[in-house]
Design an enzyme around this catalytic site. Structure first.
Site, PDB file in Angstrom:
ATOM      1  N   ALA A 155      37.852  27.766  49.562  1.00 38.04           N
ATOM      2  CA  ALA A 155      36.836  28.805  49.434  1.00 38.04           C
ATOM      3  C   ALA A 155      36.394  28.910  47.982  1.00 38.04           C
ATOM      4  O   ALA A 155      37.218  28.848  47.066  1.00 38.04           O
ATOM      5  CB  ALA A 155      37.387  30.151  49.906  1.00 38.04           C
ATOM      6  N   LYS A 156      35.102  29.072  47.790  1.00 45.79           N
ATOM      7  CA  LYS A 156      34.595  29.376  46.451  1.00 45.79           C
ATOM      8  C   LYS A 156      34.628  30.896  46.323  1.00 45.79           C
ATOM      9  O   LYS A 156      33.604  31.587  46.433  1.00 45.79           O
ATOM     10  CB  LYS A 156      33.185  28.811  46.272  1.00 45.79           C
ATOM     11  N   GLY A 157      35.834  31.402  46.154  1.00 45.85           N
ATOM     12  CA  GLY A 157      36.076  32.833  46.152  1.00 45.85           C
ATOM     13  C   GLY A 157      36.270  33.373  44.749  1.00 45.85           C
ATOM     14  O   GLY A 157      36.879  32.718  43.895  1.00 45.85           O
TER      15      GLY A 157
END
Length: 291
Positions: A155-157
């Protein structure tokens, strides 16, 4: 001094509507602000066209699912929001930031009653590194990328960037441009916001770690290398190998393709491979090379 991001002219797309840039606000008790569950993308537009927009929008949707929620917009709707926000900005070359987050209906670790929001902002952003053509200097980060069973690493969290910020700031304090991070096994992983490639004997080597984000620029470089018949080895790379490469460069939507001239005392000379792929990438983002 660069103008503050909260104090600019223009509009930002928020939950289906355009609002004045200065009025695009969220509550201080927004869940994602406290618990790091926002997901975002960094797209770039060249000549009024957003490069690989569909891939970025799909990764945004995927990131949200990795963090346990669904963005209430389709990929096509996200594409349209990005495209229209870019058009309203009046910019041809620009940075596009879609971001989704959990709202303020509920406070505490649990999150299921929070509304999911989406916004898109567009602004002018030049080179990510000021010394791009000369090549940047990297130090080794103190923080390591965590194991894949400890974080949702695909995830690009927002929360996953905490150690990146710490590493980037520490590098700057030492006089470096960025930091090279290892993973939990001691393998070369990535920089704080970019993937890394190495060159030896006319061939490319890049980390294949299972903890890395599925990089869109990384994928673009692989496609460009394939078009030129350049052999690429995706494999485990350890710090002891760093002196045995002739060139090095980092890649990312913000960084594009940026040569590296030093990693913690190990020197590189940006050469033919860097120049060739930088030129090919420039053609690709302007539609002159089809991937």
């Amino acid at each position: 001094m660069e103008q503050a991001y909260h104090d600019r002219d223009g509009v930002i797309w928020m939950d289906g509507e355009f609002v004045d840039w200065r009025e695009s606000k969220v509550h201080v008790l927004t869940h994602s602000l406290h618990y790091g569950s926002a997901v975002f993308e960094g797209d770039r537009a060249y000549g009024g066209e957003i490069f690989r927009l569909e891939d970025h929008s799909q990764r945004l949707l995927n990131s949200a699912k990795h963090l346990g929620y669904e963005i209430p917009y389709t990929r096509k709707q996200i594409d349209e929001a990005c495209t229209e926000t870019l058009a309203r900005s009046g910019l041809g070359d620009a940075y596009v930031r879609p971001i989704a987050w959990r709202g303020s209906e509920m406070m505490g670790v649990a999150s299921k009653n929070n509304k999911i929001h989406l916004a898109v902002a567009v602004w002018h952003w030049g080179n990510y590194f000021s010394d791009k053509m000369k090549g940047i200097r990297l130090c080794m980060a103190d923080w390591k990328r965590p194991a894949p069973d400890t974080i949702p690493c695909k995830a690009k969290g927002a929360g996953l960037y905490m150690i990146c910020t710490l590493s980037k700031d520490a590098a700057g304090a030492k006089g470096y441009d960025d930091a090279l991070m290892l993973d939990f096994k001691g393998r070369v992983a990535e920089c704080t916001g970019a993937h890394i490639f190495f060159v030896r004997d006319g061939e490319l080597h890049c980390p294949s770690n299972d903890i890395l984000l599925d990089g869109i620029t990384h994928d673009t470089v692989l496609k460009l290398a394939d078009k030129r018949g350049i052999k690429v080895y995706s494999r485990d790379i350890y710090p002891s190998e760093l002196p045995h490469f002739s060139e090095c460069f980092v890649v990312g939507t913000a960084a594009e393709i940026t040569p590296v001239r030093e990693i913690d005392g190990v020197k590189y000379v940006p050469g033919e491979m860097c120049e060739t792929l930088m030129a090919d990438y420039d053609k690709a983002v302007h539609g002159k090379i089809k991937l």
